[in-house]
Design an enzyme around this catalytic site. Structure first.
Site, short mmCIF file in Angstrom:
data_model
loop_
_atom_site.label_atom_id
_atom_site.label_comp_id
_atom_site.label_asym_id
_atom_site.label_seq_id
_atom_site.Cartn_x
_atom_site.Cartn_y
_atom_site.Cartn_z
N SER A 73 68.50 32.33 50.08
CA SER A 73 67.36 31.46 50.40
C SER A 73 66.91 30.57 49.24
CB SER A 73 66.18 32.31 50.88
OG SER A 73 65.75 33.23 49.89
N CYS A 74 67.77 30.35 48.26
CA CYS A 74 67.37 29.48 47.14
C CYS A 74 67.09 28.06 47.63
CB CYS A 74 68.41 29.48 46.04
SG CYS A 74 70.08 29.04 46.56
N GLY A 75 67.88 27.59 48.62
CA GLY A 75 67.64 26.26 49.18
C GLY A 75 66.31 26.18 49.91
#
Length: 246
Positions: free
Chosen positions: A75-77
């Site tokens: 979920s870094c984006g």
């Protein structure tokens, strides 16, 4: 004689004891919680003087200040997008909001294996009534980027999205949803950077945002007033329209 003047004219031992009490009060306030901010109160040892309250951030809080942290491996984006929407556009969004929206425009199985792509993010911001603009750039032009953007880094084979806040001379300011706020030498950043930047364009952008005007490192010199507000002409070059600037 006023109390404060009497203290200055009187025993140095009293002043020394007062300073020690203040020091203890500060230490207790700061370390009362291992990761939470504390309100330091000055004046308890000198009841006749004005009480001053000062909020103190722990090192952990300072590291992640103005960042939406990622909670999953993929979920870094989503967290990077949430960081820009919250702190550059003032939207009350969370990482979960971004995940729900991105999953709706993505192949969920592929995302869990590889993470979100910039194309997924582009499709989602378009549903929000905004635009996603991708640019291929070289290292020499990094300092021309005047708005916070999402960039992809390759960290020893691990693809990771972060927010590029600003570049000043040989320093790159990033908001990493996994590791926090960082200031990297430009050559170190470029070594892992894909060469792409992704800007979120839309109405309501705050050119005075904490992302566009990050705090300079304590050891930096000659950075006074370096983060001047971005002009209309500069924002137009980045893809904003006249209607979105007013």
């Amino acid at each position: 004689m006023p109390v404060f003047e009497a203290m200055l004219a009187g025993s140095g031992k009293y002043i020394s004891s007062t300073v020690k009490l203040l020091s203890v009060a500060i230490v207790i306030s700061v370390f009362a919680g291992s990761t939470q901010a504390a309100n330091v109160q000055f004046g308890a040892a000198m009841p006749q003087m004005t009480t001053i309250h000062k909020k103190v951030l722990s090192m952990r809080e300072k590291r992640y200040e103005h960042i939406v942290r990622q909670e999953t491996d993929f979920s870094c984006g989503a967290a990077s997008l949430a960081t820009i929407l919250r702190y550059a556009y003032g939207l009350d969004v969370t990482e979960k909001d971004m995940l729900d929206g991105l999953f709706a425009v993505s192949n969920q199985e592929l995302v869990r294996e590889q993470g979100f792509s910039l194309l997924n993010i582009k499709h989602y911001v378009e549903q929000l009534g905004m635009r996603g603009r991708g640019y291929k750039m070289n290292a020499e032009n990094l300092d021309k980027i005047q708005v916070p953007t999402i960039v992809l880094l390759d960290l020893k084979g691990y693809k990771h999205f972060v927010v590029l806040k600003r570049t000043v001379e040989d320093l790159v300011y990033i908001a990493d949803p996994a590791l926090g706020n960082k200031v990297l030498p430009k050559d170190e950043f470029v070594a892992s950077w894909s060469g792409l930047v992704f800007a979120v364009i839309g109405k309501g952008y705050n050119r005075q945002s904490v992302l566009a005007n990050p705090s300079a490192p304590l050891t930096a010199r000659n950075l006074v007033n370096v983060f001047a507000p971005v002009s209309d002409a500069q924002l137009l070059e980045h893809g904003f329209t006249h209607a979105e600037l007013f």
